[in-house]
Design an enzyme around this catalytic site. Structure first.
Site, mmCIF file in Angstrom:
data_model
loop_
_atom_site.group_PDB
_atom_site.id
_atom_site.type_symbol
_atom_site.label_atom_id
_atom_site.label_comp_id
_atom_site.label_asym_id
_atom_site.label_seq_id
_atom_site.Cartn_x
_atom_site.Cartn_y
_atom_site.Cartn_z
ATOM 1 N N ASP A 1 0.852 -1.199 0.000
ATOM 2 C CA ASP A 1 0.000 0.000 0.000
ATOM 3 C C ASP A 1 0.891 1.253 0.000
ATOM 4 O O ASP A 1 2.116 1.172 0.179
ATOM 5 C CB ASP A 1 -0.879 -0.045 1.264
ATOM 6 C CG ASP A 1 -1.973 1.017 1.258
ATOM 7 O OD1 ASP A 1 -2.311 1.558 0.184
ATOM 8 O OD2 ASP A 1 -2.495 1.307 2.367
ATOM 9 N N GLU B 1 2.718 5.236 -3.869
ATOM 10 C CA GLU B 1 2.703 6.207 -4.994
ATOM 11 C C GLU B 1 4.012 6.991 -5.092
ATOM 12 O O GLU B 1 4.323 7.415 -6.216
ATOM 13 C CB GLU B 1 1.506 7.149 -4.818
ATOM 14 C CG GLU B 1 0.163 6.468 -5.041
ATOM 15 C CD GLU B 1 -0.193 5.460 -3.952
ATOM 16 O OE1 GLU B 1 0.169 5.698 -2.786
ATOM 17 O OE2 GLU B 1 -0.816 4.438 -4.277
ATOM 18 N N ASP C 1 -9.013 3.603 -2.861
ATOM 19 C CA ASP C 1 -10.077 3.961 -1.915
ATOM 20 C C ASP C 1 -11.315 4.492 -2.620
ATOM 21 O O ASP C 1 -11.507 5.696 -2.750
ATOM 22 C CB ASP C 1 -9.540 5.004 -0.927
ATOM 23 C CG ASP C 1 -8.363 4.463 -0.130
ATOM 24 O OD1 ASP C 1 -8.220 3.223 -0.046
ATOM 25 O OD2 ASP C 1 -7.581 5.274 0.407
HETATM 26 O O1 MIG Z 1 -3.902 6.045 4.664
HETATM 27 O O2 MIG Z 1 -3.803 0.745 5.565
HETATM 28 O O3 MIG Z 1 -5.953 2.201 0.186
HETATM 29 O O4 MIG Z 1 -6.968 -0.038 1.491
HETATM 30 O O5 MIG Z 1 -7.031 0.031 4.292
HETATM 31 C C1 MIG Z 1 -4.694 4.924 4.436
HETATM 32 C C2 MIG Z 1 -4.956 1.506 5.704
HETATM 33 C C3 MIG Z 1 -3.845 3.717 4.241
HETATM 34 C C4 MIG Z 1 -5.028 3.010 2.238
HETATM 35 C C5 MIG Z 1 -5.480 1.815 1.460
HETATM 36 C C6 MIG Z 1 -6.545 1.082 2.222
HETATM 37 C C7 MIG Z 1 -6.006 0.669 3.576
HETATM 38 C C8 MIG Z 1 -5.523 1.896 4.347
HETATM 39 N N1 MIG Z 1 -4.505 2.605 3.565
#
Ligand code: MIG
Length: 762
Positions: free
Chosen positions: A382, A385, A453
């Site tokens: 995650d 980016e 999201d």
């Molecule tokens: O700032 O890990 O897109 O699926 O549950 C949020 C927490 C960070 C973004 C991801 C989401 C995940 C969440 N993450």
């Protein structure tokens, strides 16, 4: 602007065409793929995306006014005064060409290619983008972004796929602009319908031109160039339950137990960021997850796999292993003076691994022992980016040899690559499951993706369906969306409807944000629970079909979820915004997504004949029908001739099942075939020929159905094949039930699996 050509010649395996300010290079990769790179400097020639080499030789003709290269499938005509590139079919129809006035144009480091826009030209592709299936009139930016709370019009999002397919005058072509800087695509939005254009903030005008005359062949060529997915672990195709976060081992186990107790099939449960100690990657919270191995062992007993999240941000904390090792070895992204770059994200102050260096990827990959030793087999990447609070990482931050603006769009892909390469080693011969949020072209080689999201409303559900098919055009077959919507709370109707669509989504994962209501199938009342269960059961019955369809992606790049633009390219109705969300799921199944507030839907049936799944009601194509769409019956149609292998109901992909492969065939005048594929679903043995592959054929004229001889040495888990014939006149067919399985048609033909060719007459 590119001006007149001053010299033409061949260097190694490419053509060099010079003007006084720039140099154009041309390579031939295959008869249907030509690469052009135009630059004032040609600094580097590395690609993160491309895995093929150009062919060694090709010939060109130089004439007074132009140069031609004819590959047999594409004619490239290069105009010399001034330098312009025109791509034609062998019989001289223009596929795509530079705008005669502007061609390739620079402003400072910015480079743009202006191209002629044809009056009827449509554009599909670009991967994870909002907007319509037909991107004509749209304008897009690629700049990987943590797009929390994005809407159905937000741009840019998390990923970069600078590849599109153009369609006009019954012709098809594709362009992959392999430039990792911030890039721009405009399909006639800002040029008074005169031109389309694409460009980037810096780097070369480096593109691959695809000239095959079908969308499917262009996708095949694009995925040949950028690589195809491996076979996924079978367990990752089952139902996946996620949440930010299940807060303790006890909660994880309780959720898994409930699936078992309620007999709702499932394979996967997730740990989101709260399993860690202070969000430190590769640690476990000692209080809430005191014994990860014991927890995972218990999950395994229940046939559940665990997927854990990792973010790139490494917490600045002396004494924390990843921090210490990273600092000591200089593994982090840095400022030009050598100081490690710091930004704030979940763990507080963080450094960011420089995944552009091999040594760093290796180090990252080896650290997964903290997760693989207790038994984790899936790795969710995650925030890559990369995301940090404030979003914009300073331009002077260095990753490998590159400054941030050059490679931001590839950071997530390199993280996924490091994760994939590392965990593949650690798991021995087992297939890892990797899931990433940020990506660039070629990521299909390493990882599945999800669309980030989304939110719990209908327009987002429909957008998700469309994004999945657009991602399919750009090589990403293994794609999911957060079923139910990540942000906000779905109504029970939306939850049920979205789950039914999830059955026909390549990755079937239910996920929700912190602070939202719980989303598991039993949170919606008994009546809805029953529908959700029934739909998840359908997913499990379809697994032999789904797995074979993944094999098709692995072999040809053809995605699982297919926009109708792949098979019905020249039918204008499929681009109508009313029908643009419909898609084919594999070769045989067409799905029409329906909002949760509607219980009837206009569905466009393209050319051919169609059967409604469940009732076998037959329709002729090229018409709009009003389809019933109650919450417990999403409009799903089978294309006449469709061949769909199914299995009996299992509660997890780890269950062996009853050994019967139920092959459903829907009658058509036209002959059809389906490649059935099976292997152990878990290891890389299939690469050594240990698989089971045969083609199912039927031919109405010959009144014959036959199963070809088995290829490969794997022994199928199905001992018996039962053929279920739908809509065949000579055999009675009364499959009126929605939940088709082997016992509910009157005509099953029972075959004992023999590896030799089997023939049946009807
Ligand atoms: O700032 O890990 O897109 O699926 O549950 C949020 C927490 C960070 C973004 C991801 C989401 C995940 C969440 N993450």
């Amino acid at each position: 602007m590119l001006n007149d050509v001053i010299s033409v010649g061949k260097r190694k395996n490419y053509l060099v065409v010079k003007t006084n300010e720039a140099e154009a290079r041309v390579w031939v990769y295959s008869p249907t793929i030509i690469r052009v790179s135009i630059s004032k400097k040609h600094n580097t020639d590395d690609s993160f995306a491309v895995v093929q080499d150009p062919s060694a030789d090709f010939s060109y003709d130089e004439l007074p006014s132009h140069i031609t290269i004819n590959t047999g499938a594409i004619k490239l005509s290069i105009n010399k005064y001034p330098l312009r590139f025109n791509f034609l079919t062998p019989d001289d129809q223009v596929l795509s060409e530079d705008d005669t006035r502007f061609g390739v144009n620079w402003q400072g480091t910015r480079v743009v290619n202006y191209r002629k826009l044809f009056p009827d030209e449509r554009f599909i592709g670009l991967g994870e983008k909002t907007g319509n299936l037909d991107r004509r009139g749209g304008s897009y930016v690629n700049w990987n972004t943590d797009a929390f709370n994005h809407t159905p019009t937000t741009d840019p999002l998390y990923k970069t796929f600078p590849f599109f397919i153009g369609l006009h005058d019954g012709l098809t072509y594709g362009i992959f602009f392999d430039n990792t800087h911030k890039s721009y695509f405009d399909f006639g939005a800002t040029t008074d319908e005169q031109m389309s254009w694409f460009g980037a903030d810096d780097g070369d005008m480096n593109y691959y031109f695809f000239g095959a005359q079908s969308v499917a062949k262009i996708i095949e060529d694009y995925t040949w160039l950028t690589g195809r997915m491996e076979m996924p672990p079978l367990w990752s195709l089952g139902y996946q339950q996620c949440r930010w976060s299940y807060e303790s081992a006890d909660e994880v186990l309780a959720i898994a137990e409930n699936f078992k107790k309620l007999k709702i099939p499932a394979d996967v449960i997730y740990c989101d960021i709260d399993y860690m100690d202070n969000y430190k990657i590769f640690t476990w919270n000692g209080e809430t997850f005191p014994d990860p191995k014991a927890m995972i062992d218990k999950l395994k007993e229940m046939n559940f796999r665990l997927v854990t999240i990792v973010d790139p941000g490494i917490r600045v904390e002396p004494g924390y292993r990843q921090y210490d090792e990273g600092v000591e070895n200089g593994y982090f992204a840095s400022y030009p003076n050598g100081e490690n770059y710091v930004a704030n994200v979940w763990p507080g102050r963080c450094h960011f691994p420089d995944f552009f260096r091999e040594g760093v990827r290796k180090w990252w990959g080896e650290a997964f022992t903290a997760l693989t030793e207790p038994g984790v087999e899936g790795f969710w990447n995650d925030m890559n980016e990369p995301a940090a609070w404030g979003h914009n990482i300073p331009w002077m931050v260095k990753f490998g040899e590159h400054y941030m603006p050059e490679v931001r769009n590839v950071y997530g892909m390199q993280m996924a690559r490091a994760t994939y390469e590392g965990t593949k080693k650690l798991l021995g011969n087992k297939r890892p499951f990797v899931l990433t949020r940020a990506a660039y072209s070629g990521t299909q080689r390493y990882s599945a993706i999800w669309t980030g999201d989304n939110s719990a409303y209908d327009a987002h559900m429909l957008l998700g369906a469309r994004m999945v098919t657009a991602l399919g055009i750009t090589g990403m077959s293994f794609v999911g969306v957060d079923i139910g919507g990540f942000s906000e709370n779905p109504t029970p109707e939306l939850m049920v409807r979205w789950n039914s669509l999830g059955v026909y989504t390549p990755m079937f994962r239910n996920h929700a944000a912190k602070g939202t209501i719980y989303r598991e199938p039993w949170r919606w009342g008994k009546k809805n629970e029953a529908i959700i269960r029934k739909d998840i059961e359908q997913r499990y019955r379809l697994l032999p079909y789904i797995y074979s369809s993944y094999y098709q992606s692995h072999q040809t790049g053809m995605p699982l979820s297919r926009t109708l633009a792949i098979n019905y390219t020249n039918d204008p109705i499929i681009y109508d915004v009313k029908y643009q969300n419909q898609f084919l799921f594999g070769d045989a199944i067409m799905v029409a997504p329906v909002e949760s507030t509607k219980f009837e839907e206009e569905v466009y049936l393209p050319d051919g004949e169609w059967y409604r799944l469940g009732t076998d009601e037959k329709f002729t194509g090229k018409q709009v029908i009003h389809a019933d769409a109650p919450l417990d019956d999403l409009p799903v149609f089978i294309k006449a001739g469709g061949i769909v292998p199914m299995q009996n109901l299992v509660q997890s992909t780890s269950e062996k099942g009853d050994g019967v492969l139920n092959v459903h065939i829907w009658y058509s005048e036209k002959a059809n075939s389906f490649i059935y594929y099976e292997d152990d679903g878990a290891t890389y043995d299939y690469e050594k020929g240990i698989y089971y592959k045969r083609t199912f054929h039927f031919d109405t004229e010959k009144r014959m159905i036959w199963l070809s001889e088995v290829e490969g040495s794997f022994v199928s888990k199905f001992e018996t094949t039962i053929l279920h014939l739908h809509g065949f006149k000579s055999v009675s067919s009364s499959a009126k039930r929605k939940d088709i399985n082997q016992s509910q048609t009157e005509n099953p033909i029972v075959l004992t699996n023999d590896r030799k060719k089997i023939t049946v007459r009807f």
